[in-house]
Design an enzyme around this catalytic site. Structure first.
Site, PDB file in Angstrom:
ATOM      1  N   VAL A  13       0.340  -5.367  12.686  1.00 57.16           N
ATOM      2  CA  VAL A  13       0.128  -6.811  12.475  1.00 57.16           C
ATOM      3  C   VAL A  13      -0.839  -7.384  13.510  1.00 57.16           C
ATOM      4  O   VAL A  13      -1.796  -8.086  13.171  1.00 57.16           O
ATOM      5  CB  VAL A  13       1.484  -7.553  12.545  1.00 57.16           C
ATOM      6  CG1 VAL A  13       1.288  -9.056  12.443  1.00 57.16           C
ATOM      7  CG2 VAL A  13       2.404  -7.065  11.443  1.00 57.16           C
ATOM      8  N   ASP A  32      -1.396  -4.490  24.739  1.00 57.96           N
ATOM      9  CA  ASP A  32      -0.410  -3.523  24.243  1.00 57.96           C
ATOM     10  C   ASP A  32      -0.129  -2.530  25.362  1.00 57.96           C
ATOM     11  O   ASP A  32      -1.046  -2.114  26.067  1.00 57.96           O
ATOM     12  CB  ASP A  32      -0.973  -2.799  23.016  1.00 57.96           C
ATOM     13  CG  ASP A  32       0.113  -2.108  22.217  1.00 57.96           C
ATOM     14  OD1 ASP A  32       0.374  -2.545  21.086  1.00 57.96           O
ATOM     15  OD2 ASP A  32       0.711  -1.137  22.730  1.00 57.96           O
ATOM     16  N   PHE A 158       2.077 -11.655   5.629  1.00 60.02           N
ATOM     17  CA  PHE A 158       2.411 -11.056   4.333  1.00 60.02           C
ATOM     18  C   PHE A 158       1.442  -9.930   3.987  1.00 60.02           C
ATOM     19  O   PHE A 158       1.126  -9.698   2.835  1.00 60.02           O
ATOM     20  CB  PHE A 158       2.420 -12.144   3.247  1.00 60.02           C
ATOM     21  CG  PHE A 158       3.413 -13.241   3.523  1.00 60.02           C
ATOM     22  CD1 PHE A 158       4.762 -13.051   3.232  1.00 60.02           C
ATOM     23  CD2 PHE A 158       3.022 -14.434   4.111  1.00 60.02           C
ATOM     24  CE1 PHE A 158       5.698 -14.043   3.510  1.00 60.02           C
ATOM     25  CE2 PHE A 158       3.949 -15.427   4.397  1.00 60.02           C
ATOM     26  CZ  PHE A 158       5.287 -15.234   4.096  1.00 60.02           C
ATOM     27  N   PHE A 255       4.614  -5.875  -8.892  1.00 60.45           N
ATOM     28  CA  PHE A 255       5.814  -5.295  -8.279  1.00 60.45           C
ATOM     29  C   PHE A 255       6.890  -4.938  -9.296  1.00 60.45           C
ATOM     30  O   PHE A 255       8.084  -4.979  -9.012  1.00 60.45           O
ATOM     31  CB  PHE A 255       6.341  -6.191  -7.140  1.00 60.45           C
ATOM     32  CG  PHE A 255       5.579  -5.938  -5.861  1.00 60.45           C
ATOM     33  CD1 PHE A 255       4.247  -6.287  -5.766  1.00 60.45           C
ATOM     34  CD2 PHE A 255       6.173  -5.298  -4.784  1.00 60.45           C
ATOM     35  CE1 PHE A 255       3.504  -6.010  -4.620  1.00 60.45           C
ATOM     36  CE2 PHE A 255       5.439  -5.013  -3.629  1.00 60.45           C
ATOM     37  CZ  PHE A 255       4.108  -5.375  -3.560  1.00 60.45           C
ATOM     38  N   GLY A 259       8.822   3.744  -9.689  1.00 64.02           N
ATOM     39  CA  GLY A 259       8.199   4.823  -8.923  1.00 64.02           C
ATOM     40  C   GLY A 259       9.199   5.607  -8.115  1.00 64.02           C
ATOM     41  O   GLY A 259      10.318   5.883  -8.573  1.00 64.02           O
ATOM     42  N   GLY A 263       9.476   2.159   0.258  1.00 68.08           N
ATOM     43  CA  GLY A 263       9.620   2.671   1.616  1.00 68.08           C
ATOM     44  C   GLY A 263       8.840   1.785   2.559  1.00 68.08           C
ATOM     45  O   GLY A 263       8.615   0.610   2.273  1.00 68.08           O
ATOM     46  N   CYS A 266       8.814  -2.199   6.308  1.00 68.42           N
ATOM     47  CA  CYS A 266       9.202  -3.600   6.085  1.00 68.42           C
ATOM     48  C   CYS A 266      10.356  -3.770   5.108  1.00 68.42           C
ATOM     49  O   CYS A 266      11.417  -4.258   5.492  1.00 68.42           O
ATOM     50  CB  CYS A 266       7.991  -4.388   5.608  1.00 68.42           C
ATOM     51  SG  CYS A 266       6.600  -4.199   6.716  1.00 68.42           S
ATOM     52  N   LYS A 325       3.268   4.957   0.645  1.00 67.64           N
ATOM     53  CA  LYS A 325       2.438   4.517  -0.470  1.00 67.64           C
ATOM     54  C   LYS A 325       1.011   4.986  -0.188  1.00 67.64           C
ATOM     55  O   LYS A 325       0.726   5.493   0.910  1.00 67.64           O
ATOM     56  CB  LYS A 325       2.498   3.002  -0.659  1.00 67.64           C
ATOM     57  CG  LYS A 325       1.893   2.210   0.478  1.00 67.64           C
ATOM     58  CD  LYS A 325       1.820   0.743   0.099  1.00 67.64           C
ATOM     59  CE  LYS A 325       1.051  -0.017   1.136  1.00 67.64           C
ATOM     60  NZ  LYS A 325       0.965  -1.427   0.858  1.00 67.64           N
TER      61      LYS A 325
HETATM   62  C1  UGA Z   1       5.222  -5.349   2.324  1.00 65.36           C
HETATM   63  C2  UGA Z   1       4.865  -6.667   1.613  1.00 65.36           C
HETATM   64  O1  UGA Z   1       4.260  -6.387   0.350  1.00 65.36           O
HETATM   65  C3  UGA Z   1       3.928  -7.505   2.468  1.00 65.36           C
HETATM   66  O2  UGA Z   1       3.700  -8.767   1.831  1.00 65.36           O
HETATM   67  C4  UGA Z   1       4.582  -7.746   3.840  1.00 65.36           C
HETATM   68  O3  UGA Z   1       3.719  -8.473   4.717  1.00 65.36           O
HETATM   69  C5  UGA Z   1       4.883  -6.412   4.496  1.00 65.36           C
HETATM   70  O4  UGA Z   1       5.762  -5.667   3.622  1.00 65.36           O
HETATM   71  C6  UGA Z   1       5.548  -6.689   5.820  1.00 65.36           C
HETATM   72  O5  UGA Z   1       6.638  -7.263   5.830  1.00 65.36           O
HETATM   73  O6  UGA Z   1       4.919  -6.466   6.859  1.00 65.36           O
HETATM   74  P1  UGA Z   1       4.002  -2.965   2.640  1.00 65.36           P
HETATM   75  O7  UGA Z   1       5.309  -2.500   3.197  1.00 65.36           O
HETATM   76  O8  UGA Z   1       2.745  -2.651   3.367  1.00 65.36           O
HETATM   77  O9  UGA Z   1       4.021  -4.588   2.459  1.00 65.36           O
HETATM   78  O10 UGA Z   1       3.830  -2.325   1.198  1.00 65.36           O
HETATM   79  P2  UGA Z   1       3.983  -2.756  -0.326  1.00 65.36           P
HETATM   80  O11 UGA Z   1       2.673  -2.653  -0.985  1.00 65.36           O
HETATM   81  O12 UGA Z   1       4.717  -4.015  -0.484  1.00 65.36           O
HETATM   82  O13 UGA Z   1       4.889  -1.551  -0.860  1.00 65.36           O
HETATM   83  C7  UGA Z   1       6.195  -1.303  -0.347  1.00 65.36           C
HETATM   84  C8  UGA Z   1       6.845  -0.147  -1.091  1.00 65.36           C
HETATM   85  O14 UGA Z   1       7.168  -0.524  -2.435  1.00 65.36           O
HETATM   86  C9  UGA Z   1       5.944   1.091  -1.217  1.00 65.36           C
HETATM   87  O15 UGA Z   1       6.744   2.240  -1.036  1.00 65.36           O
HETATM   88  C10 UGA Z   1       5.418   1.019  -2.634  1.00 65.36           C
HETATM   89  O16 UGA Z   1       5.065   2.259  -3.176  1.00 65.36           O
HETATM   90  C11 UGA Z   1       6.615   0.409  -3.361  1.00 65.36           C
HETATM   91  N1  UGA Z   1       6.278  -0.308  -4.607  1.00 65.36           N
HETATM   92  C12 UGA Z   1       5.525  -1.438  -4.579  1.00 65.36           C
HETATM   93  C13 UGA Z   1       6.764   0.168  -5.824  1.00 65.36           C
HETATM   94  O17 UGA Z   1       7.479   1.202  -5.889  1.00 65.36           O
HETATM   95  N2  UGA Z   1       6.489  -0.536  -6.964  1.00 65.36           N
HETATM   96  C14 UGA Z   1       5.737  -1.669  -6.964  1.00 65.36           C
HETATM   97  O18 UGA Z   1       5.538  -2.257  -8.057  1.00 65.36           O
HETATM   98  C15 UGA Z   1       5.231  -2.131  -5.730  1.00 65.36           C
END
Ligand code: UGA
Length: 436
Positions: A13, A32, A158, A255, A259, A263, A266, A325
């Site tokens: 971040v 850091d 976000f 979303f 899948g 993971g 967050c 991911k």
């Molecule tokens: C997530 C949020 O999307 C961000 O908005 C937030 O800022 C961030 O957490 C945080 O709190 O710092 P991130 O963890 O980077 O972001 O990844 P995502 O793209 O949200 O995916 C999270 C997980 O859900 C991954 O494992 C992804 O493969 C899975 N996923 C996502 C699915 O299985 N299906 C979907 O439709 C979307």
């Protein structure tokens, strides 16, 4: 208006947001404790894999962006100090705030010494109520007055790993959580180049917005995954079903991709943390618990599909994709960890490959054999599982057929075209698609 700002914590971040603010023209200092990370940033190299970040660092490091590993002078002259340190999870699901508290000590020291006002902005994901308590802590430690000498704001991020700079440049909304109007105005000035909708709330509401947003998205994914398992048994295709569901604007299409389960650093942590905070207040987090429970099941589902088809004992199984991911080398809470462990405990030998995350996974699962390419990993394997949706795995079915022969391929990310797979004679099975 150009501002001077310091970021405490140059992790995901802090580094991404700091670099994005430097691109806006602000004067940014990162601090850091990790000297290796600081060294890399100051050479214009990105310590994490994030598309676009190396170019941004090269452009701004040494000009209006620099990093240091000690607090000496790090906050001096800054209009705002952004707290971006990690908030790890404790055994019981609660959030460990020790790094935030450490950062506050350094910030208090600066507030104590300085003449001018300092805005302290908490970007780390923290339980509701933390910013209000932080203001009291800073007043006590510095002997200075909130609202006169300093103020604490909550401004959650976000960003998604893999598309963090894009998310920074074009956010859906900017949440400004402050106790007073003057702090909100100052934070608004920092973001004045961003055209996003600004939502002003109290610091505690801002903290809750972050938790509630991540929990909602996590619940949406678990919902899609549960429907996917039903589709498998009904001979349906979950993507077709979700296309129809997501077309309702009240629901929205994003979303809803079934899948390997969610993971990362967050969703799993934040949902657990909100559930913990709810229990503390005597509220039963029924939906949050269910989202987590479905996710645990889903992370094991690709293995379960394979196990339903063959005995894996003594067999060699290829696992493609190790990061949680695509477009990141982060393996935290990745379904690949569960999949490799389940395969190994069932007596299979595991070959694994990821375009970026081999090294990170090797530290967690040293028992697997790590391959230099997808082809090396697949060639002659008795079965294969795709866990991560990297673009390089979206290959014609003939590619997999050539390397795997009749061996089954279980795809947890639905990357291949069903008709293409059938035409190539590939023994293909994917999550959320029933053979009806
Ligand atoms: C997530 C949020 O999307 C961000 O908005 C937030 O800022 C961030 O957490 C945080 O709190 O710092 P991130 O963890 O980077 O972001 O990844 P995502 O793209 O949200 O995916 C999270 C997980 O859900 C991954 O494992 C992804 O493969 C899975 N996923 C996502 C699915 O299985 N299906 C979907 O439709 C979307």
């Amino acid at each position: 208006m150009i501002m001077k700002m310091s970021f405490v914590g140059a992790g995901y971040v802090g580094l991404v947001t700091g670099a994005a603010f430097a691109a806006d023209g602000h004067d940014v200092k990162l601090v850091d404790i990790d000297a290796k990370k600081v060294g890399a940033v100051n050479r214009g190299e990105s310590p994490i894999y994030e598309p676009g970040l190396p170019a941004l660092l090269k452009k701004h490091v040494g000009k209006n962006l620099r990093a240091q590993s000690s607090f000496a002078g790090a906050l001096e002259g800054s209009d705002a100090a952004f707290i971006c340190v990690g908030t790890p999870q404790m055994e019981n699901g609660s959030t460990d705030l020790k790094y935030v508290e450490g950062a506050l000590q350094a910030v208090a020291e600066e507030i104590r010494k300085r003449e001018g006002y300092m805005l302290v902005v908490i970007k780390s994901t923290v339980p509701p109520g933390t910013a209000i308590r932080a203001e009291k802590t800073l007043a006590k430690l510095s002997g200075k007055k909130p609202g006169v000498d300093f103020g604490v704001a909550s401004n959650p991020e976000f960003l998604r790993e893999g598309s963090a700079l894009e998310d920074c440049a074009q956010p859906d909304r900017i949440i400004i959580g402050t106790a007073r109007e003057s702090d909100a105005k100052m934070l608004g000035r920092i973001y004045e180049r961003h055209k996003a909708r600004i939502i002003r709330v109290t610091p505690t509401a801002a903290e809750m917005i972050k938790y509630a947003s991540n929990s909602f998205l996590a619940a949406k994914i678990s919902y899609a995954n549960e429907i996917a398992r039903m589709c498998e048994s009904l001979g349906l295709d979950v993507d077709r079903v979700m296309e129809g569901v997501g077309a309702d604007r009240r629901i929205g299409a994003s979303f809803l991709n079934a899948g390997a389960g969610f993971g990362g650093s967050c969703f799993p942590k934040d949902v657990k943390s909100l559930a913990f905070e709810a229990r503390k207040k005597g509220v039963a987090p029924i939906l949050l618990d269910a989202a987590l429970e479905v996710n645990e099941l889903q992370k094991k589902h690709a293995f379960a599909i394979l196990e339903g088809m063959m005995k894996v004992q003594g067999k060699t199984v290829a696992v493609l994709g190790l990061s949680f991911k695509e477009n990141t080398d982060d393996v935290r809470e990745s379904a690949a960890i569960d999949t490799i462990a389940l395969l190994q405990s069932a007596g299979a030998s595991v070959r694994a490959y990821d375009p970026k995350a081999n090294a990170a996974m090797q530290k967690i699962c040293p028992g697997a054999k790590y391959c230099a390419s997808a082809a090396d990993c697949l060639d002659g394997a008795d079965a294969a599982i795709i866990i991560t949706a990297w673009d390089e795995f979206r290959k014609p079915a003939a590619y997999y057929r050539k390397l795997l022969g009749d061996a089954p391929l279980v795809d947890a990310r639905r990357l291949l075209d069903e008709k293409d797979a059938a035409a190539a004679g590939l023994n293909y099975h994917c999550i959320g698609r029933g053979k009806g």
